[in-house]
Design an enzyme around this catalytic site. Structure first.
Site, mmCIF file in Angstrom:
data_model
loop_
_atom_site.group_PDB
_atom_site.id
_atom_site.type_symbol
_atom_site.label_atom_id
_atom_site.label_comp_id
_atom_site.label_asym_id
_atom_site.label_seq_id
_atom_site.Cartn_x
_atom_site.Cartn_y
_atom_site.Cartn_z
ATOM 1 N N GLU A 58 0.830 -1.203 0.000
ATOM 2 C CA GLU A 58 0.000 0.000 0.000
ATOM 3 C C GLU A 58 0.865 1.253 0.000
ATOM 4 O O GLU A 58 1.874 1.348 0.713
ATOM 5 C CB GLU A 58 -0.894 -0.008 1.243
ATOM 6 C CG GLU A 58 -1.821 1.184 1.378
ATOM 7 C CD GLU A 58 -2.697 1.119 2.614
ATOM 8 O OE1 GLU A 58 -3.651 1.906 2.683
ATOM 9 O OE2 GLU A 58 -2.421 0.294 3.526
ATOM 10 N N LYS A 144 -9.014 3.616 -2.995
ATOM 11 C CA LYS A 144 -9.462 3.073 -1.706
ATOM 12 C C LYS A 144 -10.757 3.743 -1.271
ATOM 13 O O LYS A 144 -10.852 4.971 -1.225
ATOM 14 C CB LYS A 144 -8.363 3.287 -0.659
ATOM 15 C CG LYS A 144 -8.606 2.617 0.681
ATOM 16 C CD LYS A 144 -7.378 2.808 1.572
ATOM 17 C CE LYS A 144 -7.539 2.104 2.900
ATOM 18 N NZ LYS A 144 -6.320 2.246 3.744
ATOM 19 N N CYS A 178 -6.025 -2.647 2.186
ATOM 20 C CA CYS A 178 -6.016 -2.592 3.643
ATOM 21 C C CYS A 178 -7.434 -2.739 4.225
ATOM 22 O O CYS A 178 -8.036 -3.788 4.118
ATOM 23 C CB CYS A 178 -5.311 -1.323 4.108
ATOM 24 S SG CYS A 178 -4.597 -1.458 5.761
#
Length: 248
Positions: A58, A144, A178
């Site tokens: 990430e 994200k 994540c």
């Protein structure tokens, strides 16, 4: 770095083996050219060991500022914190741009696929993204959806329009970044798209993360490739899962 192989049931094609490399590594913060060069180096190393798909952590390009508070308290930001965010904003990348073109040239040359975490700069807003590359170059991105906790000081929310699965011809590759892996409806949407190789760029090094990755593999009947960012002082690579980074 030791790539691993998995038998992937691609749609309407015979069962075949895909070799993948999951990279745990650190990238320099606030030094975008160095981060891009490091990403290129790692992709080349993995492909030299026969990897067809390479997954990096990430925010590998642009940086994950773990431990920094940017001088923020509720209702206030310090001048030093504002300047640090200015530098962080400048280190993010515009997409498409020279950084994505550099990495696209690498995957075109090597004939491989790669999923690379980055921080996108779009006007005044930053987004945490997963970049997709392949033999045809830059293929797209996923933003994200849900920045976690203090990440919301830094990153905007994606809107779901970039939740995609890339068909490589051998397997369908998708990415959840994540905290997104904890979102049941996002997982359901990904499963409905027929994801075979689930890429999970992250900075989450907790034991609970391991259980989450196993659960997704079982629930989705897919192969999960979790790349966790390592500490800046040491870098490691594992073939199939993230482990706790070595502390400095």
């Amino acid at each position: 770095m030791t790539p691993t192989s998995a038998d992937v049931p691609a749609s309407a094609e015979p069962r075949r083996t895909v070799t993948v490399a999951v990279v745990q590594a650190a990238a320099p913060l606030l030094d975008t050219p160095a981060a891009v060069a490091r990403a290129e180096q790692l992709v080349r190393e993995a492909v030299a060991r026969d990897a067809e798909l390479v997954v990096l952590p990430e925010a590998f390009i642009g940086g994950y500022p773990k431990g920094l508070d940017f001088g923020i308290t509720v209702g206030s930001r310090t001048p030093a914190g504002r300047d640090l965010f200015r530098r962080y904003h400048a280190a993010a990348i515009e997409i498409p741009g020279p950084e994505t073109e550099t990495l696209a040239a690498v995957t075109r040359e090597l004939g491989c696929h790669a999923v690379i975490g980055a921080v996108e700069r779009r006007g005044g807003t930053l987004y945490c993204v997963a970049l997709f590359f392949g033999p045809d170059g830059y293929l797209g991105l996923h933003r994200k959806l849900m920045p976690t906790a203090a990440e919301r000081y830094l990153w905007g929310q994606g809107d779901g329009s970039t939740l995609t699965v890339i068909d490589t011809g051998a397997a369908r590759v998708g990415a959840a970044i994540c905290w997104e892996n904890y979102m049941p409806l996002l997982r359901t949407a990904m499963y409905a798209k027929g994801v075979d190789l689930w890429c999970a760029p992250t900075v989450d090094d907790r034991d609970a993360w391991q259980a989450t990755m196993r659960h997704i593999a079982l629930e989705g009947r897919c192969f999960v490739l979790s790349a966790c960012a390592a500490t800046p002082c040491r870098t490691t690579s594992t073939p199939s899962r993230a482990t706790r980074p070595t502390p400095c």
